[in-house]
Enzyme design. Structure first.
Site, PDB file in Angstrom:
ATOM      1  N   HIS A  33       0.831  -1.207   0.000  1.00 47.02           N
ATOM      2  CA  HIS A  33       0.000   0.000   0.000  1.00 47.02           C
ATOM      3  C   HIS A  33       0.865   1.255   0.000  1.00 47.02           C
ATOM      4  CE1 HIS A  33      -3.670  -2.281   0.511  1.00 47.02           C
ATOM      5  NE2 HIS A  33      -3.198  -2.867   1.591  1.00 47.02           N
ATOM      6  N   GLN A  81      -0.556 -13.424   5.545  1.00 42.23           N
ATOM      7  CA  GLN A  81      -1.593 -12.531   6.052  1.00 42.23           C
ATOM      8  C   GLN A  81      -2.959 -13.125   5.744  1.00 42.23           C
ATOM      9  OE1 GLN A  81      -0.717  -8.431   5.807  1.00 42.23           O
ATOM     10  NE2 GLN A  81      -2.831  -7.760   5.941  1.00 42.23           N
ATOM     11  N   GLU A 133      -6.831 -12.535   5.802  1.00 40.86           N
ATOM     12  CA  GLU A 133      -7.665 -11.337   5.836  1.00 40.86           C
ATOM     13  C   GLU A 133      -8.913 -11.464   4.966  1.00 40.86           C
ATOM     14  OE1 GLU A 133      -5.203  -8.137   4.357  1.00 40.86           O
ATOM     15  OE2 GLU A 133      -4.123  -9.508   3.038  1.00 40.86           O
ATOM     16  N   ASP A 188      -9.133  -5.660   6.219  1.00 38.02           N
ATOM     17  CA  ASP A 188      -9.663  -6.308   5.019  1.00 38.02           C
ATOM     18  C   ASP A 188     -10.651  -7.415   5.371  1.00 38.02           C
ATOM     19  OD1 ASP A 188      -8.355  -4.663   3.315  1.00 38.02           O
ATOM     20  OD2 ASP A 188      -6.843  -6.099   2.679  1.00 38.02           O
TER      21      ASP A 188
END
Length: 247
Positions: free
Chosen positions: A44, A145, A147, A173
């Site tokens: 990001h 991760q 999510e 998320d």
């Protein structure tokens, strides 16, 4: 520098921020506060591979371990981060066991994986490839991760994949996915399911937190938190500094 992977395996309480501002100066400033690690966020942010190398270098100078949240699941992203000298990678949006196995393959050398032995910064620019390969086998952190709702459903299979060092829960998320798909379960229910799956698998779990108080609460349950980010800290400090003066 203490091996971050060893500290994870011991379940030492670990706390550090995301760094998404594309600047080694930011790394130096934050590393000066002596967090347990920093996690440079290329998913990001506009951080290029060349700038990523300089940011990892800044963390190394401060003797603070640098993880990298890579841009995506492509092995090229993992290779770029590790060849630049990151101590490990966090691979976002892992929702199946096959995706988890691919993340491990990309990050580990044979026989555990299929990472290529490159001549980059981590290996001393050709001077120490065998030595670096040996160190990487012992020290590289592979975090997945989790999510998505699919990740919750597949958590036991995902975390049964050998070579995973950390199950990192992304509540942001996960909450977005829950809101989009609906259902009767709450975000807290889903987070607890992931924590339970990690405990059954014997894999350390971590989570994102927004502030010190939340980190203190979570570190009573989990060994690893990523607390806020450089941009969040700057935003909060700016808002406080330039709030309207009294009178």
């Amino acid at each position: 520098m203490t091996c971050l992977r060893d500290r994870l395996l011991r379940r030492d309480p670990l706390r550090g921020p995301f760094l998404a501002i594309p600047s080694p100066v930011t790394v130096e400033i934050v590393a000066g506060a002596r967090p347990d690690f920093v996690c440079i966020d290329t998913e990001h942010s506009p951080i290029s591979d060349a700038l990523l190398t300089d940011m990892i270098r800044a963390a190394d100078v401060a003797r603070v371990p640098a993880l990298v949240r890579v841009r995506g699941k492509s092995p090229n992203h993992t290779a770029a981060a590790l060849d630049a000298g990151a101590i490990g990678v966090m691979v976002p949006h892992i929702s199946t066991a096959n995706e988890a196995a691919a993340a491990v393959r990309a990050a580990r050398y044979a026989p555990e994986g299929a990472r290529g032995a490159g001549p980059g910064r981590a290996a001393g620019y050709l001077r120490d490839i065998p030595g670096y390969v040996a160190r990487a086998r012992a020290e590289t952190v592979v975090a997945v991760q989790l999510e998505t709702l699919q990740a919750v459903e597949n958590a036991s299979d995902i975390l049964a994949v050998p070579g995973i060092d950390l199950a990192f829960i992304g509540p942001g998320d996960l909450g977005v996915d829950l809101a989009a798909q609906g259902g009767s379960r709450t975000l807290d229910d889903l987070v607890n399911d992931l924590i339970d799956a990690a405990a059954r698998a014997g894999v350390p779990a971590g989570i994102f937190t927004a502030d010190r108080a939340a980190s203190a609460d979570w570190l009573r349950r989990l060994p690893f938190v990523i607390e806020g980010s450089d941009a969040l800290l700057l935003t909060q400090a700016s808002d406080t500094a330039f709030a309207a003066l009294p009178g």
